[in-house]
Design a protein around this motif. Structure first.
Motif, PDB file in Angstrom:
ATOM      1  N   ALA A 157       9.400   3.565  -1.536  1.00 13.64           N
ATOM      2  CA  ALA A 157       8.952   2.277  -2.080  1.00 13.64           C
ATOM      3  C   ALA A 157       9.707   1.095  -1.475  1.00 13.64           C
ATOM      4  N   VAL A 158       8.958   0.002  -1.307  1.00 11.70           N
ATOM      5  CA  VAL A 158       9.534  -1.266  -0.881  1.00 11.70           C
ATOM      6  C   VAL A 158       9.175  -2.335  -1.902  1.00 11.70           C
ATOM      7  N   HIS A 159       9.948  -3.409  -1.918  1.00  9.79           N
ATOM      8  CA  HIS A 159       9.792  -4.450  -2.939  1.00  9.79           C
ATOM      9  C   HIS A 159       8.367  -5.015  -2.973  1.00  9.79           C
ATOM     10  N   ASP A 160       7.737  -5.111  -1.811  1.00  9.14           N
ATOM     11  CA  ASP A 160       6.395  -5.704  -1.726  1.00  9.14           C
ATOM     12  C   ASP A 160       5.344  -4.923  -2.501  1.00  9.14           C
ATOM     13  N   LEU A 161       5.647  -3.699  -2.875  1.00 12.58           N
ATOM     14  CA  LEU A 161       4.699  -2.914  -3.668  1.00 12.58           C
ATOM     15  C   LEU A 161       4.788  -3.200  -5.161  1.00 12.58           C
ATOM     16  N   SER A 162       5.710  -4.050  -5.553  1.00 15.38           N
ATOM     17  CA  SER A 162       5.799  -4.439  -6.963  1.00 15.38           C
ATOM     18  C   SER A 162       4.501  -5.131  -7.377  1.00 15.38           C
ATOM     19  N   ALA A 163       3.863  -4.598  -8.407  1.00 17.43           N
ATOM     20  CA  ALA A 163       2.562  -5.115  -8.876  1.00 17.43           C
ATOM     21  C   ALA A 163       2.158  -4.287 -10.085  1.00 17.43           C
ATOM     22  N   THR A 164       1.007  -4.620 -10.656  1.00 11.88           N
ATOM     23  CA  THR A 164       0.407  -3.762 -11.677  1.00 11.88           C
ATOM     24  C   THR A 164      -0.759  -3.024 -11.050  1.00 11.88           C
ATOM     25  N   TYR A 165      -0.810  -1.729 -11.276  1.00 11.73           N
ATOM     26  CA  TYR A 165      -1.843  -0.883 -10.681  1.00 11.73           C
ATOM     27  C   TYR A 165      -2.764  -0.354 -11.777  1.00 11.73           C
ATOM     28  N   PHE A 166      -4.046  -0.518 -11.548  1.00 10.20           N
ATOM     29  CA  PHE A 166      -5.059  -0.062 -12.502  1.00 10.20           C
ATOM     30  C   PHE A 166      -5.916   1.028 -11.867  1.00 10.20           C
ATOM     31  N   CYS A 167      -6.277   2.021 -12.676  1.00 12.92           N
ATOM     32  CA  CYS A 167      -7.332   2.937 -12.256  1.00 12.92           C
ATOM     33  C   CYS A 167      -8.566   2.670 -13.120  1.00 12.92           C
ATOM     34  N   ALA A 168      -9.731   2.979 -12.577  1.00 14.08           N
ATOM     35  CA  ALA A 168     -10.986   2.782 -13.298  1.00 14.08           C
ATOM     36  C   ALA A 168     -11.933   3.906 -12.927  1.00 14.08           C
ATOM     37  N   VAL A 169     -12.644   4.405 -13.941  1.00 13.01           N
ATOM     38  CA  VAL A 169     -13.529   5.547 -13.750  1.00 13.01           C
ATOM     39  C   VAL A 169     -14.978   5.095 -13.851  1.00 13.01           C
ATOM     40  N   ASP A 170     -15.790   5.582 -12.957  1.00  5.03           N
ATOM     41  CA  ASP A 170     -17.214   5.282 -12.920  1.00  5.03           C
ATOM     42  C   ASP A 170     -17.947   6.411 -13.638  1.00  5.03           C
TER      43      ASP A 170
END
Lengths: 111, 116
Positions: free
Chosen positions: A79-92
């Motif tokens: 991991a690197v700092h630039d990957l800091s974020a919120t990650y969502f998954c969504a199902v179809d």
């Protein structure tokens, strides 16, 4: 009831480490999407997984889909700092155009 | 290709006022939707449309109206704003013309709404 559960919901990790975010869902589906959201920004599509066994990779992120287990994983490598974020998954769910969303995983990567 | 556009970016309303959030897409997508995002609540679907002239309610439709007179536009109307409607609103679209292969949704930049 259709449910999509992500875990963990919050993850703080050090740069250089590996980790996995899990997305479990309660209904039959062979289409799953991962999105990224930076603070104060909109959602950006990361991966589209369209069949059992699908694997997609972009840089340090790799997503996979196991439709039999109703599970998708988002793996972060070194991991690197630039990957800091919120990650969502969504199902179809394929009955209409609606997606069922997970609650999101807030990822903080510390130098 | 501008994708999905939303206006305004920011808005402050007083309780009881009405307003319309605009959303437009130039990808000829048949599906459009409105979500609200509140801290710790993820995305909640307000209304959606599967084509011009067709709309339906999502998870949290109360206090909002929509219409879809064209493929491109999908405005969201707040009838009488309440503090509980303070949120960030996202418009999204998806579709591949007449052939729906999959449902990757594309999001607009969002509208930050504060109701006092």
């Amino acid at each position: 009831e259709l449910k999509v559960e992500q875990n963990p919901l919050f993850l703080s990790m050090q740069e250089g480490k590996n980790y996995t975010i899990y997305c479990n869902y309660s209904t039959t589906s062979d289409r799953l999407y991962w999105y990224r959201q930076d603070p104060g920004k909109s959602l950006e599509s990361l991966f589209v997984l369209l069949s059992n066994g699908a694997v997609k990779q972009e840089g340090r992120l790799m997503a996979s889909l196991d439709t039999k287990a109703r599970l998708s994983t988002l793996h972060i490598t070194a991991a690197v700092h630039d990957l800091s974020a919120t990650y969502f998954c969504a199902v179809d769910v394929d009955s209409n155009y609606q997606l069922i969303w997970g609650a999101g995983t807030k990822l903080i990567i510390k130098p | 290709n501008a994708g999905v556009t939303q206006t305004p970016k920011f808005q402050v309303l007083k309780t009881g006022q009405s307003m319309t959030l605009q959303c437009a897409q130039d990808m000829n997508h048949e599906y459009m939707s409105w979500y609200r995002q509140d801290p710790g609540m993820g995305l909640r679907l307000i209304h959606y449309s599967v084509g011009a002239g067709i709309t339906d309610q999502g998870e949290v439709p109360n206090g909002y109206n929509v219409s879809r007179s064209t493929t491109e536009d999908f405005p969201l109307r707040l009838l009488s704003a309440a503090p509980s409607q303070t949120s960030v609103y996202f418009c999204a679209s998806s579709g591949t013309g007449s052939k729906k292969f999959y449902n990757e949704q594309f999001f607009g930049p969002g509208t930050r709404l504060t109701v006092l």
